[in-house]
Design a protein around this motif. Sequence first.
Motif, mmCIF file in Angstrom:
data_model
loop_
_atom_site.group_PDB
_atom_site.id
_atom_site.type_symbol
_atom_site.label_atom_id
_atom_site.label_comp_id
_atom_site.label_asym_id
_atom_site.label_seq_id
_atom_site.Cartn_x
_atom_site.Cartn_y
_atom_site.Cartn_z
ATOM 1 N N ALA A 79 4.914 23.470 13.652
ATOM 2 C CA ALA A 79 4.570 24.864 13.921
ATOM 3 C C ALA A 79 3.980 25.545 12.693
ATOM 4 O O ALA A 79 3.072 26.382 12.807
ATOM 5 C CB ALA A 79 5.804 25.620 14.425
ATOM 6 N N SER A 80 4.473 25.202 11.515
ATOM 7 C CA SER A 80 3.968 25.813 10.283
ATOM 8 C C SER A 80 4.433 24.999 9.087
ATOM 9 O O SER A 80 5.292 24.118 9.207
ATOM 10 C CB SER A 80 4.474 27.255 10.154
ATOM 11 O OG SER A 80 5.895 27.283 10.099
ATOM 12 N N GLY A 81 3.862 25.308 7.922
ATOM 13 C CA GLY A 81 4.322 24.691 6.686
ATOM 14 C C GLY A 81 3.520 23.473 6.281
ATOM 15 O O GLY A 81 2.699 22.942 7.026
ATOM 16 N N SER A 82 3.772 23.019 5.059
ATOM 17 C CA SER A 82 3.122 21.845 4.497
ATOM 18 C C SER A 82 4.183 20.859 4.025
ATOM 19 O O SER A 82 5.351 21.212 3.858
ATOM 20 C CB SER A 82 2.207 22.237 3.331
ATOM 21 O OG SER A 82 2.938 22.897 2.321
ATOM 22 N N THR A 83 3.747 19.599 3.799
ATOM 23 C CA THR A 83 4.684 18.530 3.427
ATOM 24 C C THR A 83 4.068 17.659 2.343
ATOM 25 O O THR A 83 2.887 17.306 2.421
ATOM 26 C CB THR A 83 5.021 17.648 4.641
ATOM 27 O OG1 THR A 83 5.522 18.447 5.703
ATOM 28 C CG2 THR A 83 6.056 16.592 4.269
ATOM 29 N N ALA A 84 4.862 17.306 1.333
ATOM 30 C CA ALA A 84 4.477 16.315 0.340
ATOM 31 C C ALA A 84 5.367 15.095 0.524
ATOM 32 O O ALA A 84 6.581 15.229 0.713
ATOM 33 C CB ALA A 84 4.615 16.873 -1.069
ATOM 34 N N ASP B 85 0.854 -1.188 0.000
ATOM 35 C CA ASP B 85 0.000 0.000 0.000
ATOM 36 C C ASP B 85 0.891 1.240 0.000
ATOM 37 O O ASP B 85 1.700 1.435 0.909
ATOM 38 C CB ASP B 85 -0.882 -0.020 1.247
ATOM 39 C CG ASP B 85 -1.869 1.146 1.299
ATOM 40 O OD1 ASP B 85 -1.566 2.225 0.769
ATOM 41 O OD2 ASP B 85 -2.937 0.981 1.895
ATOM 42 N N LEU B 86 0.743 2.072 -1.034
ATOM 43 C CA LEU B 86 1.593 3.255 -1.166
ATOM 44 C C LEU B 86 0.778 4.401 -1.743
ATOM 45 O O LEU B 86 -0.049 4.194 -2.646
ATOM 46 C CB LEU B 86 2.786 2.951 -2.084
ATOM 47 C CG LEU B 86 3.965 3.924 -2.047
ATOM 48 C CD1 LEU B 86 4.609 3.933 -0.669
ATOM 49 C CD2 LEU B 86 5.000 3.527 -3.089
ATOM 50 N N GLY B 87 0.999 5.626 -1.229
ATOM 51 C CA GLY B 87 0.245 6.763 -1.717
ATOM 52 C C GLY B 87 1.049 8.046 -1.693
ATOM 53 O O GLY B 87 2.018 8.185 -0.939
ATOM 54 N N VAL B 88 0.649 8.980 -2.546
ATOM 55 C CA VAL B 88 1.206 10.332 -2.526
ATOM 56 C C VAL B 88 0.399 11.120 -1.493
ATOM 57 O O VAL B 88 -0.826 11.241 -1.612
ATOM 58 C CB VAL B 88 1.109 10.991 -3.913
ATOM 59 C CG1 VAL B 88 1.624 12.425 -3.853
ATOM 60 C CG2 VAL B 88 1.896 10.192 -4.933
ATOM 61 N N HIS B 89 1.084 11.634 -0.482
ATOM 62 C CA HIS B 89 0.426 12.233 0.682
ATOM 63 C C HIS B 89 0.836 13.694 0.824
ATOM 64 O O HIS B 89 2.029 14.019 0.827
ATOM 65 C CB HIS B 89 0.821 11.452 1.940
ATOM 66 C CG HIS B 89 0.163 11.925 3.201
ATOM 67 N ND1 HIS B 89 -1.187 11.853 3.399
ATOM 68 C CD2 HIS B 89 0.684 12.469 4.333
ATOM 69 C CE1 HIS B 89 -1.489 12.314 4.603
ATOM 70 N NE2 HIS B 89 -0.360 12.716 5.178
ATOM 71 N N TYR B 90 -0.157 14.569 0.938
ATOM 72 C CA TYR B 90 0.083 15.999 1.168
ATOM 73 C C TYR B 90 -0.513 16.368 2.519
ATOM 74 O O TYR B 90 -1.634 15.944 2.845
ATOM 75 C CB TYR B 90 -0.565 16.844 0.078
ATOM 76 C CG TYR B 90 -0.539 18.325 0.378
ATOM 77 C CD1 TYR B 90 0.592 19.094 0.099
ATOM 78 C CD2 TYR B 90 -1.645 18.948 0.956
ATOM 79 C CE1 TYR B 90 0.614 20.458 0.390
ATOM 80 C CE2 TYR B 90 -1.622 20.307 1.255
ATOM 81 C CZ TYR B 90 -0.488 21.046 0.970
ATOM 82 O OH TYR B 90 -0.465 22.394 1.274
ATOM 83 N N SER B 91 0.206 17.133 3.311
ATOM 84 C CA SER B 91 -0.307 17.519 4.625
ATOM 85 C C SER B 91 0.099 18.944 4.969
ATOM 86 O O SER B 91 1.128 19.449 4.513
ATOM 87 C CB SER B 91 0.209 16.566 5.707
ATOM 88 O OG SER B 91 1.635 16.587 5.761
#
Length: 363
Positions: free
Chosen positions: A47-52, A30-36
């Motif tokens: 504290a801040s920011g986003s991650t792919a 199971d594998l996925g492209v994850h944005y948070s």
Amino acid sequence: MFKPSCIVMLLGVSSNAFAQSVVTPYGIADLGVHYSTGINANNAPVASGSTAALSSGINNTSRWGIKGQEALGDGMDAVFQLEGGLNIDTGASAKSDKLFDRLAFVGIKSGYGSLTAGRQATILSDAISPVDPLGMRYASFNPNINVTALSNTAFGTHAFGVQYGTSGYADNYYRLDNMLKYTGDFGPLVARVSYSFGEVAGNSSALSTMGAGLAYQQDGLSVSGAYMKFKNSADFGLQAYTLGAAYQLGNVQLKANFGSNRADTSTTRQTRQRIASAGVAMLVGPDLTLTTAYYRVRREASGFVDDGFDRSFAYLEKSLSKRSTVYIETDYTNWKGNAAGVTGSQANNSNGLGLTLGLMHKF
């Protein structure tokens, strides 16, 4: 001369032998492209920011295993199972110190039930499985798996911080070493009892666990509950229970669960957690399933501000075949009190949002 009839006879013997013993390899990738945003790739508040990121196990935990069964006669079978978690994004084992971190047991199965021995999932996890609103998806972020079933009790500014039972890890008691587990099927009822040996010299109570569970399933209704008591090396106790229900109504399935645990972290301190959850899964089209779930976690701990979090999920899954599923997942977390913790001297964001497009294949 070796006669053809001898070959036929040997093949017949071999066929019977193989029919009595079966070994099956299996697994999930199971594998996925994850944005948070508000949380990092490991779902910890920031504290801040986003991650792919490319993340493993967003739907079901990636794993590999081998299981087998051999007929012993008189309705009895010998069984075994070995299973290890995988991080498909890196190819690494989920636990670097254990090849088979998920399951490693052998046992006997008969008409009276099964008795297994080794590293096994707890009775809490067995009880939650049929009634978890998310269907046990997203194990690393599912509050029923993490907090109700004690897979990862650490969040925010504090945690239990010690090992209860024989899991081998602090703040993770979902699977235990040295466990004896009995499972009995009695029509619509399933009963379970377990005991794990602490194996501490001179103190048979330290690191030991015991538990019992009962489940009922008939006519679309499932009711499942369990209770467990854990000890740490200092003989402090951790008690946990869970009770939930599920009901199938046509193409719609309703689920709800409540869990609670209390840990003595010293002679004068306690930590208590309560988890309530509810969800709905429904067929919304051909081979298309929508699952929604909500979890409410609250924690009270001596010397700390009361905290917790609310977390909601939505999964849209499309079955491409019997073994392959493509899915879209989204989740939202609102941290309460100091549960988000700090990064350096800066308080972390009190809200976190995740979005995933993934593919799961079972083999």
